[in-house]
Scaffold this motif. Sequence first.
Motif, PDB file in Angstrom:
ATOM      1  N   ALA A 129       1.725   2.013  -3.453  1.00 53.73           N
ATOM      2  CA  ALA A 129       0.542   2.470  -4.178  1.00 53.73           C
ATOM      3  C   ALA A 129       0.181   3.903  -3.805  1.00 53.73           C
ATOM      4  O   ALA A 129      -0.143   4.717  -4.678  1.00 53.73           O
ATOM      5  CB  ALA A 129      -0.628   1.531  -3.887  1.00 53.73           C
ATOM      6  N   LEU A 130       0.238   4.223  -2.521  1.00 54.24           N
ATOM      7  CA  LEU A 130      -0.080   5.587  -2.084  1.00 54.24           C
ATOM      8  C   LEU A 130       0.966   6.592  -2.561  1.00 54.24           C
ATOM      9  O   LEU A 130       0.673   7.788  -2.659  1.00 54.24           O
ATOM     10  CB  LEU A 130      -0.209   5.634  -0.563  1.00 54.24           C
ATOM     11  CG  LEU A 130      -1.418   4.884   0.020  1.00 54.24           C
ATOM     12  CD1 LEU A 130      -1.368   4.907   1.536  1.00 54.24           C
ATOM     13  CD2 LEU A 130      -2.723   5.481  -0.483  1.00 54.24           C
ATOM     14  N   ARG A 161     -10.546   4.468   1.936  1.00 53.79           N
ATOM     15  CA  ARG A 161      -9.875   4.022   3.168  1.00 53.79           C
ATOM     16  C   ARG A 161     -10.268   4.938   4.329  1.00 53.79           C
ATOM     17  O   ARG A 161     -10.410   6.149   4.176  1.00 53.79           O
ATOM     18  CB  ARG A 161      -8.349   4.064   3.000  1.00 53.79           C
ATOM     19  CG  ARG A 161      -7.827   3.102   1.949  1.00 53.79           C
ATOM     20  CD  ARG A 161      -6.377   3.379   1.613  1.00 53.79           C
ATOM     21  NE  ARG A 161      -5.516   3.188   2.770  1.00 53.79           N
ATOM     22  CZ  ARG A 161      -4.838   4.151   3.358  1.00 53.79           C
ATOM     23  NH1 ARG A 161      -4.907   5.409   2.907  1.00 53.79           N
ATOM     24  NH2 ARG A 161      -4.080   3.919   4.413  1.00 53.79           N
ATOM     25  N   LYS A 196      -8.221   5.212  -9.947  1.00 54.49           N
ATOM     26  CA  LYS A 196      -8.453   4.361  -8.783  1.00 54.49           C
ATOM     27  C   LYS A 196      -9.941   4.141  -8.514  1.00 54.49           C
ATOM     28  O   LYS A 196     -10.309   3.547  -7.497  1.00 54.49           O
ATOM     29  CB  LYS A 196      -7.792   4.975  -7.547  1.00 54.49           C
ATOM     30  CG  LYS A 196      -6.304   5.252  -7.685  1.00 54.49           C
ATOM     31  CD  LYS A 196      -5.492   4.005  -7.926  1.00 54.49           C
ATOM     32  CE  LYS A 196      -3.995   4.313  -7.973  1.00 54.49           C
ATOM     33  NZ  LYS A 196      -3.190   3.099  -8.262  1.00 54.49           N
ATOM     34  N   ARG A 226       0.821  -1.206   0.000  1.00 56.51           N
ATOM     35  CA  ARG A 226       0.000   0.000   0.000  1.00 56.51           C
ATOM     36  C   ARG A 226       0.859   1.262   0.000  1.00 56.51           C
ATOM     37  O   ARG A 226       0.499   2.271  -0.620  1.00 56.51           O
ATOM     38  CB  ARG A 226      -0.920   0.008   1.219  1.00 56.51           C
ATOM     39  CG  ARG A 226      -1.851   1.196   1.289  1.00 56.51           C
ATOM     40  CD  ARG A 226      -3.021   1.056   0.339  1.00 56.51           C
ATOM     41  NE  ARG A 226      -4.069   0.234   0.919  1.00 56.51           N
ATOM     42  CZ  ARG A 226      -5.183  -0.136   0.288  1.00 56.51           C
ATOM     43  NH1 ARG A 226      -5.390   0.250  -0.957  1.00 56.51           N
ATOM     44  NH2 ARG A 226      -6.094  -0.880   0.873  1.00 56.51           N
ATOM     45  N   ASN A 254      -3.050  -7.962  -4.395  1.00 57.95           N
ATOM     46  CA  ASN A 254      -2.398  -6.673  -4.158  1.00 57.95           C
ATOM     47  C   ASN A 254      -2.604  -5.719  -5.329  1.00 57.95           C
ATOM     48  O   ASN A 254      -2.817  -4.509  -5.140  1.00 57.95           O
ATOM     49  CB  ASN A 254      -0.904  -6.882  -3.900  1.00 57.95           C
ATOM     50  CG  ASN A 254      -0.583  -7.177  -2.462  1.00 57.95           C
ATOM     51  OD1 ASN A 254      -1.102  -6.540  -1.554  1.00 57.95           O
ATOM     52  ND2 ASN A 254       0.298  -8.142  -2.227  1.00 57.95           N
ATOM     53  N   HIS A 289      -8.463   4.119  -2.903  1.00 53.80           N
ATOM     54  CA  HIS A 289      -7.651   4.790  -1.889  1.00 53.80           C
ATOM     55  C   HIS A 289      -8.461   5.782  -1.054  1.00 53.80           C
ATOM     56  O   HIS A 289      -8.337   5.814   0.175  1.00 53.80           O
ATOM     57  CB  HIS A 289      -6.449   5.485  -2.541  1.00 53.80           C
ATOM     58  CG  HIS A 289      -5.427   4.514  -3.059  1.00 53.80           C
ATOM     59  ND1 HIS A 289      -4.376   4.886  -3.870  1.00 53.80           N
ATOM     60  CD2 HIS A 289      -5.299   3.169  -2.879  1.00 53.80           C
ATOM     61  CE1 HIS A 289      -3.655   3.824  -4.171  1.00 53.80           C
ATOM     62  NE2 HIS A 289      -4.188   2.776  -3.586  1.00 53.80           N
ATOM     63  N   ASN A 329      -5.233  -2.178  -5.090  1.00 51.28           N
ATOM     64  CA  ASN A 329      -4.556  -0.892  -5.275  1.00 51.28           C
ATOM     65  C   ASN A 329      -4.683  -0.347  -6.689  1.00 51.28           C
ATOM     66  O   ASN A 329      -4.217   0.755  -6.959  1.00 51.28           O
ATOM     67  CB  ASN A 329      -3.067  -1.040  -4.943  1.00 51.28           C
ATOM     68  CG  ASN A 329      -2.825  -1.193  -3.468  1.00 51.28           C
ATOM     69  OD1 ASN A 329      -3.041  -0.263  -2.698  1.00 51.28           O
ATOM     70  ND2 ASN A 329      -2.376  -2.380  -3.055  1.00 51.28           N
ATOM     71  N   ARG A 330      -5.282  -1.110  -7.599  1.00 49.66           N
ATOM     72  CA  ARG A 330      -5.314  -0.758  -9.018  1.00 49.66           C
ATOM     73  C   ARG A 330      -3.927  -0.330  -9.479  1.00 49.66           C
ATOM     74  O   ARG A 330      -3.682   0.807  -9.861  1.00 49.66           O
ATOM     75  CB  ARG A 330      -6.367   0.318  -9.305  1.00 49.66           C
ATOM     76  CG  ARG A 330      -7.771  -0.243  -9.277  1.00 49.66           C
ATOM     77  CD  ARG A 330      -8.778   0.585 -10.046  1.00 49.66           C
ATOM     78  NE  ARG A 330      -8.320   1.020 -11.369  1.00 49.66           N
ATOM     79  CZ  ARG A 330      -8.252   0.237 -12.455  1.00 49.66           C
ATOM     80  NH1 ARG A 330      -8.619  -1.034 -12.371  1.00 49.66           N
ATOM     81  NH2 ARG A 330      -7.819   0.719 -13.601  1.00 49.66           N
ATOM     82  N   MET A 331      -3.017  -1.303  -9.440  1.00 46.60           N
ATOM     83  CA  MET A 331      -1.610  -1.068  -9.758  1.00 46.60           C
ATOM     84  C   MET A 331      -1.081  -2.301 -10.480  1.00 46.60           C
ATOM     85  O   MET A 331      -1.363  -3.431 -10.079  1.00 46.60           O
ATOM     86  CB  MET A 331      -0.834  -0.831  -8.449  1.00 46.60           C
ATOM     87  CG  MET A 331       0.665  -0.689  -8.595  1.00 46.60           C
ATOM     88  SD  MET A 331       1.431  -0.250  -6.998  1.00 46.60           S
ATOM     89  CE  MET A 331       1.038  -1.690  -5.988  1.00 46.60           C
TER      90      MET A 331
END
Length: 271
Positions: free
Chosen positions: A161-162, A266, A254, A158, A194, A263, A198-200
Amino acid sequence: MTPVRVVCHQLEPHLGDTDYNRRLSETAIRSAAALGAHVVVLPELMQSGYAFNDLAEARAVSEPLDGPTLCLWKALAIELGLIVVAGFCERLSAGRVANSAALIEPDGRLTVYRKAHLWDREKLIFTAGDAPPPVVDTAVGRIGMMICYDLELPEWVRLAALAQADLLCTPVNWPDGPRPVGERPAEIVRVQANAAVNRMFIAACDRHGEERGVNWVGGSVIVDADGYPLAGASAHPTEQQLVADLPLAQARNKSISEHNHVHRDRRPGLY
């Protein structure tokens, strides 16, 4: 944004044979370049092999940042115009070593990450890193980096990702183990999870072969921002070269519904 071609080359480095491993890595990097790769990912501890008996053995084959392996990878990145991500045994001060990964850009810029979460006997050999996973603003997109067991810690993924990583590149060595008949390796499933939460995009490059009684999953995988495999995603314990063209711009969206954002939804204050 033009799709970014990523190659994960699953190889079998030889424990302690750094000359062989350099030759093997050079062949893989040149092969990726011939396929038009923008990014090539190689396994964890590609430079040294993995199954050390003790710190002294690891120290004997460790290299500093200006050692022959990173100098070779840097020269290849510059010559071939691609990004190299690969693992190596890094020589630190005071007799210590780290399980590290290098990200080398075509202009020669080097970013190093030291594995923060050590697996099993790694704790007896390596000094754990104490810095968050780097996210590098490269010419092809924002690339994050971590190593193997780091992927098992959702909070760590995360962080990358952030920090707005479009693509997470992860050299891994996944030891094989028992699993129910018909099930895929859980390591691959966690990579997919994962990526989705996180759309990654994630590119995980495993190894194959046997080393001091350890066999490997051979589970290299390249996953899209929805968590679906684009290449790999099964136990394949031989050499393989995965290729995928990644529309990294998708990782910057996202939203998963009209009212949901992976995100912004959260609520850290409740956790």
